[in-house]
Design an enzyme around this catalytic site. Structure first.
Site, short mmCIF file in Angstrom:
data_model
loop_
_atom_site.label_atom_id
_atom_site.label_comp_id
_atom_site.label_asym_id
_atom_site.label_seq_id
_atom_site.Cartn_x
_atom_site.Cartn_y
_atom_site.Cartn_z
N ARG A 276 0.46 2.34 2.23
CA ARG A 276 -0.71 3.21 2.25
C ARG A 276 -1.91 2.44 1.71
NH1 ARG A 276 1.85 5.53 5.18
NH2 ARG A 276 2.53 7.71 5.25
N GLU A 305 -9.35 3.67 6.65
CA GLU A 305 -8.84 3.69 8.02
C GLU A 305 -8.80 5.07 8.65
OE1 GLU A 305 -4.10 4.13 8.05
OE2 GLU A 305 -4.78 2.25 7.21
N HIS A 337 -2.54 -0.38 11.39
CA HIS A 337 -1.48 0.57 11.03
C HIS A 337 -0.43 0.66 12.15
CE1 HIS A 337 -0.80 4.25 8.23
NE2 HIS A 337 0.34 3.77 8.67
#
Length: 376
Positions: A276, A305, A337
């Site tokens: 994360r 993000e 990601h």
């Protein structure tokens, strides 16, 4: 008292169902307010937010095996302005970049939604206190090929270390010089794994395969793991040549990597984050990079993000400069990601999500409910 909903013509039926029975969008079934899916021919309707082509492909491939479930795929992500679209649906399906704060949850509750299906492992973006107050259950996918994320973490570490992304571009331009491409061996170096859930364990095994010594830190050590050694966080930071983050995002772990913890790291450390973005305080990371603390940094997640992850922003001016600042450093490698993005992982995500929906529909035990204690 039960009510039988007769078949109607298409227009009237759609209006009648949406106006009077928002959670029973189907024909000729027996409906009871507290017993949605117990009797008659049942259909569970799911609104699938932020649909990408690959999402639709993998879910539609498995849908024929779940005849009681219907999914409406939409491109819009969920936030305060789009939550009302869930009117008439029993559940919504969302991803890690969704806005599921209190206002959105409350709107979903007003629309009659009873279940949130997270097609991911993490749920730090979900206000669980509000879902509990609203009687909305939250199910997730706790393990969807942890090896996929771990392999990507190692790919980032190798790319950042050996500059393979730069070498590829240089060779395409007929530049075969080795300037700027030097890396270091991983063999016989120390890998520090922060968080030893399924993904952290998979990363530890990969590091072992490279001939590395593996040490780890976790608030809840797993004594059954014989391929790593648990140490304190301070010892891990001060002795690791490669540090890979695999812990969940909680109030305790937010900004775990900050100026204080960076100062404790070895000079020339390699840092990788596929968990994360909020685990790292970005401004402190940038300061550490400028101070030449890091040999290399590999990031698949970052603090800013959520607004544009998975979107093509190549022709847009981003509202903040954090990502551009990170990308300006020659020893930083970033991806969007994508650690989960393999055929195996997407298959597991679709299957587990649909199984979660089926369990809810059948009134069976919900094995993957999200709680403050169960996030991994």
């Amino acid at each position: 008292m039960d009510t039988i909903i007769p078949k109607q013509n298409h227009f009237f039926d759609k209006f009648y169902r949406f106006s009077h029975f928002p959670n029973s969008y189907y024909y000729g079934i027996i409906f009871s307010e507290n017993n949605y899916f117990q009797r008659g021919a049942t259909i569970m309707k799911i609104l699938f937010y932020d649909t990408k082509s690959y999402d639709r492909e993998f879910f539609e491939k498995l849908l024929p095996s779940y005849p009681g479930i219907e999914i409406k795929f939409i491109e819009a992500n969920i936030h305060e302005e789009t939550a009302a679209l869930a009117h008439g649906y029993d559940a919504i399906c969302a991803f890690v970049n969704a806005d599921l704060g209190a206002p959105v949850i409350e709107e979903l509750h007003r629309q009659g939604v009873k279940l949130i299906l997270m097609r991911c492992a993490g749920y730090n973006n979900v206000d669980l206190e509000t879902t509990a107050k609203c009687g909305i259950q939250v199910a997730r996918v706790p393990g969807y090929s942890p090896e996929a994320v771990a392999e990507h973490a190692m790919a980032l570490a190798l790319t950042a270390n050996r500059h393979t992304h730069k070498a590829y571009i240089k060779c395409r331009e007929n530049n075969f010089a080795l300037n700027g491409l030097m890396g270091v061996n991983f063999y016989q170096k120390t890998a520090g794994i922060i968080g030893t859930g399924k993904i952290g364990q998979a990363m530890a095994k990969i590091c072992r395969g490279f001939g590395m010594k593996v040490i780890a830190y976790d608030l809840f050590p797993n004594k059954n793991l014989d391929f790593l050694e648990y140490v304190s966080l301070d010892e891990l930071l001060s002795t690791s040549d490669l540090i890979s983050l695999h812990c969940p995002m909680t109030p305790e772990t937010e900004h775990l990597i900050n100026s204080e913890t960076i100062a404790k790291m070895k000079d020339g450390v390699i840092l990788v984050n596929t968990s994360r973005g909020g685990l790292i305080k970005t401004d402190d990371l940038i300061a550490g990079i400028r101070d030449h603390k890091f040999f290399a940094v590999g990031l698949d997640v970052y603090e800013e993000e959520s607004a544009y992850v998975y979107e093509d922003m190549s022709s847009s001016i981003l509202p903040t400069s954090t990502i551009q600042r990170l990308l300006s450093f020659p020893n930083v490698t970033m991806t969007s990601h994508q650690g989960f993005f393999t055929v195996e992982a997407l298959t597991n995500i679709a299957e587990t999500t649909l199984e979660n929906a089926k369990a809810f529909m059948d009134g069976a035990e919900m094995k993957n409910l999200s709680t403050d204690q169960s996030q991994t």
